[in-house]
Design a protein around this motif. Structure first.
Motif, PDB file in Angstrom:
ATOM      1  N   THR A 228       0.772  -1.035  -0.045  1.00  7.49           N
ATOM      2  CA  THR A 228       0.085  -0.107  -0.065  1.00  7.49           C
ATOM      3  C   THR A 228       0.978   1.118   0.015  1.00  7.49           C
ATOM      4  N   HIS A 236      -4.075   1.773   7.494  1.00  8.53           N
ATOM      5  CA  HIS A 236      -3.036   1.015   7.885  1.00  8.53           C
ATOM      6  C   HIS A 236      -3.777   0.335   9.353  1.00  8.53           C
ATOM      7  N   LYS A 237      -4.396   1.314  10.022  1.00 12.30           N
ATOM      8  CA  LYS A 237      -5.267   0.579  11.186  1.00 12.30           C
ATOM      9  C   LYS A 237      -6.257  -0.541  10.700  1.00 12.30           C
ATOM     10  N   TYR A 239      -5.944  -2.594   8.190  1.00 16.35           N
ATOM     11  CA  TYR A 239      -4.876  -3.781   7.740  1.00 16.35           C
ATOM     12  C   TYR A 239      -4.572  -4.483   9.006  1.00 16.35           C
ATOM     13  N   GLU A 240      -4.334  -3.761  10.288  1.00 17.43           N
ATOM     14  CA  GLU A 240      -3.812  -4.338  11.280  1.00 17.43           C
ATOM     15  C   GLU A 240      -4.905  -4.813  12.032  1.00 17.43           C
ATOM     16  N   ARG A 246       3.140  -5.423   9.359  1.00 18.03           N
ATOM     17  CA  ARG A 246       4.033  -4.678   8.432  1.00 18.03           C
ATOM     18  C   ARG A 246       5.304  -5.305   8.557  1.00 18.03           C
ATOM     19  N   GLN A 273       4.590   0.428   1.667  1.00 18.15           N
ATOM     20  CA  GLN A 273       4.506  -0.449   2.998  1.00 18.15           C
ATOM     21  C   GLN A 273       3.832  -1.888   2.582  1.00 18.15           C
ATOM     22  N   TYR A 275       2.506  -5.584   3.845  1.00 20.59           N
ATOM     23  CA  TYR A 275       1.673  -6.113   4.822  1.00 20.59           C
ATOM     24  C   TYR A 275       1.618  -7.580   4.629  1.00 20.59           C
TER      25      TYR A 275
END
Length: 282
Positions: A228, A236-237, A239-240, A246, A273, A275
């Motif tokens: 991404t 990003h939150k 995906y986490e 990451r 980044q 993941y």
């Protein structure tokens, strides 16, 4: 103009929680209402019955040819949002670029001895960032709309181990996501996730992400990976929250469609980044 898809290189292995792995098949659809989720292989109320479907019901199904216009629109609008985000928000994450722009502004004062011209320098630099962000992202869009997004059936529906889904709310396509299998390392890549801006904040992106995870589990993939360039932390939150971790990235990423010219590199920088969500050890 180079239009190939970005390569994914993932290093760290993270074991997913078992409750994130929900069985599903490529042909299954998902109905999500409030906090409950069903697959079409289990008993569930008929989503086509008007007396059942609620306004907050999101129906996840496979891509159909009639979805093509709406899918391209959602993808296009989602990518276009990257122009101001990359130009203005992105610089907040680039300390070296900030230092360089300050240095250029000071040099402007030293050379011109004009306070007015020096005060204009930051605005000129930001305008140049916007111009090159627009140029690069339009080139990227042209690449995508000429490759996989031009023929979704050929790229995602026909190959074994790949698929493309849409999220439907009140009969309208409001979100998209793709899964592309890779035999070389037995992983599946989550791609092209986007939600119509008018329907965000309803958890649609998370449901789409979970659909890819279910698909990966059912097809015995070892992991789900993604790359991404999103600037917003919300992505990003997300995906986490799905269980991704990451595994690396690049501060000097060459987005497909970039020319690599000195001016382009000066005014357009993007952080890439990677993941990975490990589903099982091999």
């Amino acid at each position: 103009m180079h239009c190939s898809s970005p390569k994914m290189v993932c290093e760290t292995k993270i074991v997913a929680d078992e409750h994130d792995a929900i069985q599903g098949t490529k042909k299954d659809s998902i109905i999500v209402s409030s906090s409950q989720m069903w697959t079409s292989s289990t008993p569930a109320p008929n989503p086509l019955e008007e007396n059942y479907v609620r306004k907050d019901t999101v129906f996840i199904r496979e891509f159909e040819r009639t979805d093509h216009v709406e899918v391209r629109r959602i993808f296009y609008e989602g990518i276009m949002e990257r122009i101001p985000n990359t130009a203005f928000r992105g610089i907040l994450q680039q300390s070296q670029t900030q230092f360089l722009y300050v240095l250029l502004t000071l040099m402007c004062f030293v050379v011109s001895k004009s306070l007015a011209l020096t005060c204009c320098a930051p605005f000129v630099l930001m305008a140049a960032r916007y111009f090159y962000s627009s140029k690069v992202i339009h080139n990227y869009l042209a690449c995508a709309l000429q490759t996989d997004m031009a023929d979704i059936e050929e790229y995602y529906m026909k190959p074994t181990g790949s698929c493309f889904w849409v999220a439907v709310l009140e009969g309208q396509v409001v979100g998209i996501v793709a899964a592309q299998g890779r035999e070389d390392d037995n992983t599946v890549e989550l791609r092209r996730m986007s939600v119509d801006s008018r329907f965000r904040g309803k958890g649609i992106a998370k449901v789409l992400g979970r659909r890819v995870l279910e698909f990966a589990v059912h097809n015995n993939y070892a992991a789900v990976v993604l790359g991404t360039t999103a600037v917003k932390m919300a992505a990003h939150k997300l995906y986490e929250s799905l269980g991704f971790r990451r595994t690396g990235g690049s501060e000097d990423y060459m987005l497909p469609g970039m020319s690599g010219s000195p001016l382009e590199r000066l005014f357009f920088q993007i952080r890439y980044q990677r993941y990975r969500l490990q589903l099982r050890e091999e």
